[in-house]
Enzyme design. Structure first.
Site, PDB file in Angstrom:
ATOM      1  N   GLU A  80       0.847  -1.192   0.000  1.00  0.00           N
ATOM      2  CA  GLU A  80       0.000   0.000   0.000  1.00  0.00           C
ATOM      3  C   GLU A  80       0.884   1.244   0.000  1.00  0.00           C
ATOM      4  O   GLU A  80       0.444   2.334   0.331  1.00  0.00           O
ATOM      5  CB  GLU A  80      -0.996  -0.004   1.161  1.00  0.00           C
ATOM      6  CG  GLU A  80      -0.430  -0.153   2.537  1.00  0.00           C
ATOM      7  CD  GLU A  80      -1.496  -0.075   3.618  1.00  0.00           C
ATOM      8  OE1 GLU A  80      -2.265   0.894   3.628  1.00  0.00           O
ATOM      9  OE2 GLU A  80      -1.533  -0.981   4.460  1.00  0.00           O
ATOM     10  N   CYS A 112      -3.526  -3.328   4.391  1.00  0.00           N
ATOM     11  CA  CYS A 112      -2.556  -4.300   4.933  1.00  0.00           C
ATOM     12  C   CYS A 112      -2.912  -5.739   4.584  1.00  0.00           C
ATOM     13  O   CYS A 112      -2.184  -6.662   4.934  1.00  0.00           O
ATOM     14  CB  CYS A 112      -2.462  -4.170   6.448  1.00  0.00           C
ATOM     15  SG  CYS A 112      -2.112  -2.501   6.988  1.00  0.00           S
ATOM     16  N   HIS A 234      -2.520  -9.760  12.306  1.00  0.00           N
ATOM     17  CA  HIS A 234      -1.941  -8.543  11.714  1.00  0.00           C
ATOM     18  C   HIS A 234      -1.530  -7.619  12.861  1.00  0.00           C
ATOM     19  O   HIS A 234      -2.303  -7.416  13.800  1.00  0.00           O
ATOM     20  CB  HIS A 234      -2.959  -7.846  10.802  1.00  0.00           C
ATOM     21  CG  HIS A 234      -2.538  -6.459  10.438  1.00  0.00           C
ATOM     22  ND1 HIS A 234      -1.343  -6.202   9.813  1.00  0.00           N
ATOM     23  CD2 HIS A 234      -3.122  -5.243  10.670  1.00  0.00           C
ATOM     24  CE1 HIS A 234      -1.219  -4.899   9.649  1.00  0.00           C
ATOM     25  NE2 HIS A 234      -2.276  -4.291  10.160  1.00  0.00           N
TER      26      HIS A 234
HETATM   27  N1  CAA Z   1       1.111   3.615  30.633  1.00  0.00           N
HETATM   28  C1  CAA Z   1       0.518   2.496  30.133  1.00  0.00           C
HETATM   29  N2  CAA Z   1      -0.432   2.534  29.156  1.00  0.00           N
HETATM   30  C2  CAA Z   1      -0.804   3.743  28.692  1.00  0.00           C
HETATM   31  C3  CAA Z   1      -0.230   4.937  29.186  1.00  0.00           C
HETATM   32  C4  CAA Z   1       0.772   4.846  30.192  1.00  0.00           C
HETATM   33  N3  CAA Z   1       1.361   5.933  30.702  1.00  0.00           N
HETATM   34  N4  CAA Z   1      -0.796   5.981  28.522  1.00  0.00           N
HETATM   35  C5  CAA Z   1      -1.702   5.460  27.665  1.00  0.00           C
HETATM   36  N5  CAA Z   1      -1.692   4.111  27.776  1.00  0.00           N
HETATM   37  C6  CAA Z   1      -2.482   3.148  27.000  1.00  0.00           C
HETATM   38  C7  CAA Z   1      -3.934   3.573  26.815  1.00  0.00           C
HETATM   39  O1  CAA Z   1      -4.733   3.250  27.939  1.00  0.00           O
HETATM   40  C8  CAA Z   1      -4.299   2.781  25.575  1.00  0.00           C
HETATM   41  O2  CAA Z   1      -4.554   1.447  25.935  1.00  0.00           O
HETATM   42  P1  CAA Z   1      -5.991   0.796  25.602  1.00  0.00           P
HETATM   43  O3  CAA Z   1      -6.150   0.889  24.098  1.00  0.00           O
HETATM   44  O4  CAA Z   1      -5.841  -0.618  26.060  1.00  0.00           O
HETATM   45  O5  CAA Z   1      -7.000   1.607  26.327  1.00  0.00           O
HETATM   46  C9  CAA Z   1      -2.982   2.746  24.772  1.00  0.00           C
HETATM   47  O6  CAA Z   1      -1.946   3.101  25.693  1.00  0.00           O
HETATM   48  C10 CAA Z   1      -2.943   3.759  23.635  1.00  0.00           C
HETATM   49  O7  CAA Z   1      -3.301   5.001  24.187  1.00  0.00           O
HETATM   50  P2  CAA Z   1      -4.308   5.957  23.421  1.00  0.00           P
HETATM   51  O8  CAA Z   1      -5.542   5.177  23.034  1.00  0.00           O
HETATM   52  O9  CAA Z   1      -4.479   7.206  24.171  1.00  0.00           O
HETATM   53  O10 CAA Z   1      -3.395   6.222  22.129  1.00  0.00           O
HETATM   54  P3  CAA Z   1      -3.633   7.191  20.942  1.00  0.00           P
HETATM   55  O11 CAA Z   1      -5.064   7.501  20.719  1.00  0.00           O
HETATM   56  O12 CAA Z   1      -2.725   8.322  21.141  1.00  0.00           O
HETATM   57  O13 CAA Z   1      -3.122   6.279  19.715  1.00  0.00           O
HETATM   58  C11 CAA Z   1      -3.739   4.603  18.116  1.00  0.00           C
HETATM   59  C12 CAA Z   1      -3.363   4.884  19.560  1.00  0.00           C
HETATM   60  C13 CAA Z   1      -5.145   5.088  17.841  1.00  0.00           C
HETATM   61  C14 CAA Z   1      -3.678   3.093  17.849  1.00  0.00           C
HETATM   62  C15 CAA Z   1      -2.745   5.327  17.186  1.00  0.00           C
HETATM   63  O14 CAA Z   1      -1.458   4.822  17.389  1.00  0.00           O
HETATM   64  C16 CAA Z   1      -3.097   5.191  15.720  1.00  0.00           C
HETATM   65  O15 CAA Z   1      -3.955   5.914  15.193  1.00  0.00           O
HETATM   66  N6  CAA Z   1      -2.395   4.271  14.969  1.00  0.00           N
HETATM   67  C17 CAA Z   1      -2.630   4.051  13.539  1.00  0.00           C
HETATM   68  C18 CAA Z   1      -3.893   3.270  13.270  1.00  0.00           C
HETATM   69  C19 CAA Z   1      -3.766   1.820  13.684  1.00  0.00           C
HETATM   70  O16 CAA Z   1      -2.703   1.260  13.807  1.00  0.00           O
HETATM   71  N7  CAA Z   1      -4.927   1.163  13.867  1.00  0.00           N
HETATM   72  C20 CAA Z   1      -4.948  -0.249  14.207  1.00  0.00           C
HETATM   73  C21 CAA Z   1      -6.116  -0.949  13.579  1.00  0.00           C
HETATM   74  S1  CAA Z   1      -6.133  -0.605  11.815  1.00  0.00           S
HETATM   75  C22 CAA Z   1      -4.979  -1.677  11.162  1.00  0.00           C
HETATM   76  O17 CAA Z   1      -4.581  -2.600  11.788  1.00  0.00           O
HETATM   77  C23 CAA Z   1      -4.482  -1.410   9.790  1.00  0.00           C
HETATM   78  C24 CAA Z   1      -3.135  -0.795   9.891  1.00  0.00           C
HETATM   79  O18 CAA Z   1      -2.119  -1.479   9.929  1.00  0.00           O
HETATM   80  C25 CAA Z   1      -3.061   0.656   9.973  1.00  0.00           C
END
Ligand code: CAA
Length: 384
Positions: A80, A112, A234
């Protein structure tokens, strides 16, 4: 389907890496958000003279012998991170690998997921023509905007698999379970160099796709969820596999055993997301780090945003260890160089491909193939 599957497998990843503790310090946040919260430690960062073509060629070169080359009738490249709207990256790779001309070469895309479609197509092709082999390569650069939540989930790698009727690594079993639904969780319109992503939605849809693909699989195969010895999911980040496995265990009323997913996540924790290659990097990780897997049943869950999911079954072949590239993989990881934040940002800003002018890339990669630059709108590749 007669016995078909993966005869050889290897991955390639760039020699440069970014430490997520440096990103946490830059942003003034707790590093445990990355290390524990998403389960990632580092991500691979390609220099400007590496792209999906060079990564793919490096991965494939590691598994191909001259005898294989004469039997390959198709090269399917899943990505991709496309480099051209018309010409497939597979044709460049076919040339770099000096494959015979009586061979087809093409690219497939569905976020992916597409490498899984490529693997299935390859198995079907070999089942029809057992004297032929198909080269499947997944190659991607997960490149997200700086200073966004997704930045920590970048990475880069390619996985090459030789599919044949002598599957010395793993054979394809039964029928896959599939799921497609039109969702806007992650997409990259042509004018964008980085994807648009609704992170929260994407993790929710990922789980829905797991459940639906598993249910479609279960409706067509005699295997129960508890019958599988290991699971590869994945891996956009490794915590996603924990969530998916918990979800499917609950759905099937099966006790959670994290040992069934642990070994498949080791490489991804330190390489990062590599989109189409990510599931198969997980398979490499399981093969390299798993204890004796002879005859074990492995479930693989492929997910591509947008979205398509597929749940399928591979059985590990007795004696598979003799055919692994574990030493090569370990050397690649051991020889990586950590980037400073300034160098990371310089690498992140890749040459603007929409600009008309030619350019030459400095030599930075130690891989055997490099993206030397652009002349008259043509990408120049070189062997070193
Ligand atoms: N200590 C321990 N854990 C902590 C923490 C700390 N100090 N601070 C935060 N966390 C935890 C949160 O509780 C959360 O855990 P849960 O999901 O279990 O609740 C985790 O860390 C992540 O924190 P946030 O949800 O606040 O993180 P974020 O919103 O800033 O970003 C994300 C997370 C949305 C995955 C972001 O990285 C993102 O957008 N990534 C790209 C999209 C992606 O990978 N999606 C996955 C599914 S899609 C897919 O698989 C296709 C692909 O490859 C893209």
């Amino acid at each position: 389907m007669s016995q078909v599957g993966i005869e050889k497998i290897a991955f390639y990843t760039p020699q440069f890496v970014v430490d997520l503790t440096d990103i946490a310090a830059r942003d003034g946040i707790d590093e445990q958000k990355f290390l524990t919260g998403i389960g990632q430690e580092r991500f691979a960062m390609p220099p400007h003279d590496e792209d999906i073509v060079t990564m793919a060629a490096n991965a494939a070169e590691a598994i191909l012998e001259d005898a294989d080359k004469t039997q390959i009738n198709s090269v399917i490249l899943a990505t991709e991170s496309g480099i051209d709207q018309s010409k497939s990256a597979a044709v460049y790779v076919h040339h770099l690998l000096e494959l015979p001309h009586n061979c087809r070469a093409f690219e497939v895309k569905q976020a992916c997921y597409s490498a899984t479609a490529a693997l299935k197509m390859a198995c079907d092709e070999v089942a029809l023509n057992p004297d032929k082999k198909v080269l499947v390569i997944a190659s991607d650069i997960a490149h997200y905007a700086l200073n966004t939540p997704a930045e920590a989930t970048q990475g880069a790698a390619a996985v090459a698999m030789l599919v044949s009727a002598t599957p010395t690594i793993a054979s394809y079993q039964g029928k896959p379970g599939v799921y497609t639904s039109d969702v806007m969780d992650f997409w990259r319109p042509n004018q964008q160099s980085t994807p648009l992503v609704n992170g929260r939605l994407s993790t929710k849809i990922y789980l829905e796709a797991c459940a639906a693909a598993w249910q479609d699989f279960a409706a067509q195969n005699a295997m129960a969820f508890a019958d599988f010895d290991q699971f590869c999911y994945h891996l956009p980040f490794s915590k996603m596999a924990n969530k998916a496995h918990q979800y499917l265990c609950r759905l099937n009323d099966v006790a959670l055993d994290e040992n069934k997913i642990h070994n498949a996540m080791i490489y991804n924790r330190i390489i990062g997301n590599c989109y189409t290659a990510s599931l198969y990097l997980g398979l490499c990780s399981l093969l390299d780090f798993g204890a004796d897997l002879d005859n074990q049943d492995v479930a693989l869950m492929s997910y591509g945003s947008g979205c398509v999911g597929e749940f399928f079954h591979l059985r590990i072949t007795e004696g598979y260890r003799a055919h692994l590239k574990t030493e090569l993989h370990r050397a690649l990881i051991a020889n990586r160089k950590k980037l400073s934040l300034a160098d990371y940002e310089a690498f992140w800003h890749r040459p603007d491909m929409t600009a008309a002018s030619d350019f030459t890339n400095a030599t930075q990669t130690q891989g055997h193939f490099r993206f030397a630059g652009v002349a008259a709108h043509q990408r120049m590749y070189a062997r070193q």
